[in-house]
Design an enzyme around this catalytic site. Sequence first.
Site, mmCIF file in Angstrom:
data_model
loop_
_atom_site.group_PDB
_atom_site.id
_atom_site.type_symbol
_atom_site.label_atom_id
_atom_site.label_comp_id
_atom_site.label_asym_id
_atom_site.label_seq_id
_atom_site.Cartn_x
_atom_site.Cartn_y
_atom_site.Cartn_z
ATOM 1 N NE ARG A 37 0.800 1.580 4.309
ATOM 2 C CZ ARG A 37 2.097 1.832 4.277
ATOM 3 N NH1 ARG A 37 2.725 2.039 3.148
ATOM 4 N NH2 ARG A 37 2.802 1.872 5.396
ATOM 5 C CD GLU A 43 2.103 7.933 6.745
ATOM 6 O OE1 GLU A 43 1.621 6.842 7.119
ATOM 7 O OE2 GLU A 43 2.176 8.269 5.556
ATOM 8 C CG HIS A 44 3.419 8.097 12.503
ATOM 9 N ND1 HIS A 44 3.925 7.010 13.171
ATOM 10 C CD2 HIS A 44 4.272 8.343 11.482
ATOM 11 C CE1 HIS A 44 5.065 6.619 12.589
ATOM 12 N NE2 HIS A 44 5.288 7.409 11.550
ATOM 13 C CG ASP A 46 -2.195 3.217 11.875
ATOM 14 O OD1 ASP A 46 -1.344 3.787 12.594
ATOM 15 O OD2 ASP A 46 -1.924 2.212 11.166
ATOM 16 N N GLY A 136 11.078 -3.913 3.085
ATOM 17 C CA GLY A 136 11.522 -2.829 3.966
ATOM 18 C C GLY A 136 11.502 -1.458 3.307
ATOM 19 N N GLY A 138 8.875 0.526 3.034
ATOM 20 C CA GLY A 138 7.786 1.369 3.528
ATOM 21 C C GLY A 138 6.501 1.220 2.721
ATOM 22 C CB SER A 141 7.275 -5.904 1.956
ATOM 23 O OG SER A 141 8.047 -5.489 3.062
ATOM 24 C CG ASP A 186 0.724 -0.777 7.053
ATOM 25 O OD1 ASP A 186 0.270 0.360 6.824
ATOM 26 O OD2 ASP A 186 1.806 -0.970 7.630
ATOM 27 C CE1 TYR A 236 4.445 2.976 13.394
ATOM 28 C CE2 TYR A 236 4.085 1.405 15.160
ATOM 29 C CZ TYR A 236 3.612 2.122 14.082
ATOM 30 O OH TYR A 236 2.295 1.987 13.687
HETATM 31 C C1 GLA Z 1 3.669 1.823 9.654
HETATM 32 C C2 GLA Z 1 2.621 1.043 10.446
HETATM 33 C C3 GLA Z 1 1.217 1.607 10.217
HETATM 34 C C4 GLA Z 1 1.190 3.118 10.448
HETATM 35 C C5 GLA Z 1 2.323 3.808 9.682
HETATM 36 C C6 GLA Z 1 2.413 5.268 9.985
HETATM 37 O O1 GLA Z 1 3.461 1.629 8.288
HETATM 38 O O2 GLA Z 1 2.633 -0.318 10.068
HETATM 39 O O3 GLA Z 1 0.289 0.953 11.055
HETATM 40 O O4 GLA Z 1 1.241 3.414 11.817
HETATM 41 O O5 GLA Z 1 3.584 3.213 9.968
HETATM 42 O O6 GLA Z 1 1.285 5.936 9.535
#
Ligand code: GLA
Length: 394
Positions: A37, A43-44, A46, A136, A138, A141, A186, A236
């Site tokens: 995806r 972003e950040h 979820d 890896g 982003g 995968s 994701d 994270y």
């Molecule tokens: C990674 C995590 C997702 C989300 C993004 C940031 O991809 O797997 O759940 O938190 O970072 O938006």
Amino acid sequence: MDSSIPAVADLLAEARFRFGQEFGGDAPQVAVCAPGRVNLIGEHTDYNQGFVLPMALPLVTVVVGKQMPGLDVAVVTATADADEPRRVDFVLPPPGAPLSPGAPRWANYVKGVIQHYRGPPVQGFRAVVVSSVPLGGGLSSSASLEVAFYTFLQQLHPDDGDLVSKAVACQQAEHSHAGVPCGIMDQFVSVLGRAGHALLIDCRSLEFSAVPLSDPALVVLVTDSNVKHSLTGSEYPARRRQCQEAASALGRDSLRGASVEELQEARSRMDDVTFRRARHVVEEIRRTLDGVEALQRRDYRRFGQLMVQSHESLRDLYQVSCSELDQLVSAAMEVEGVYGSRMTGGGFGGCTVTLLEASAVQRTMLHLQERYSGTPTFYVTTASEGARALTFDL
Ligand code: GLA
């Protein structure tokens, strides 16, 4: 400039060939795929129970295989980190007993999915994995591998077919077997993605709606910086904790629903870093909803502005960008016909996502290649379908 994406049919043919090679001329009986995806905005948010707006990519993980008598499992992957074996063999534990993670690392996604599978007990099988989702990078995968495997198990021993629960089970697999406390985005979009649409996901209620994104005059360009800084693993979970602290200081369960005014009032009850993290989240949730409205009006200029604001906030307040991503975003914004650009995914490397006029794609790729200090990889993408079973006559 290479921006080609392998066809699913070619990946399937490769997987089938490898299956025969690996298992003495045997033939697989079932085939599935699940996409990676790209997140357009949100972003950040979820894991803060906010909104996200990802779309499924035409980059996919394919799994082919067949059921075997007994409890022996053999899985072969065509793509793994260089230091890891490409084949794993293990015996399934009795129903209810845990299947522990271990080496190789990639197999933990498979084991996690078996552990959290919601259907009848899993029996022995053979499988081969082939993927066009860069490892890896982003672009999820790992979620595509989890969801592909879950979809594979559904072909062998069907579950109740509930798709949201399927995404949650795959997220649990990542938590328990890969040790990554990821949000739901994701896996959700890998399961439920819709061709020609982005998905607005409410990560609190797990309700979603498909937002049309198939204007032929518009392109979503994904640029892989091809760098990955080692910070992701520790930063994270640290961000998650800081957000939780901020929510507690506001007397809330999560940052969803909090306003910037409320945050300002509570500023003395948290340190400056926590405040900045929370401010990103609160504003990003708002930007995501504004972005959906803009897309619905086909106001790409507005959507682009929101993307750039999102990037700046991830860089300055949330501090998950890096110089390579910043370079790619500023270079993209120099090109005529580009609406917006931002880092996408967890950060500290990986990809940017750029929204632009279709007629500007070639010059944008050339400009990025020229301006970027590293070597980028480009994917000219279209919003694609979520996980699905495949037939061998593709
Ligand atoms: C990674 C995590 C997702 C989300 C993004 C940031 O991809 O797997 O759940 O938190 O970072 O938006």
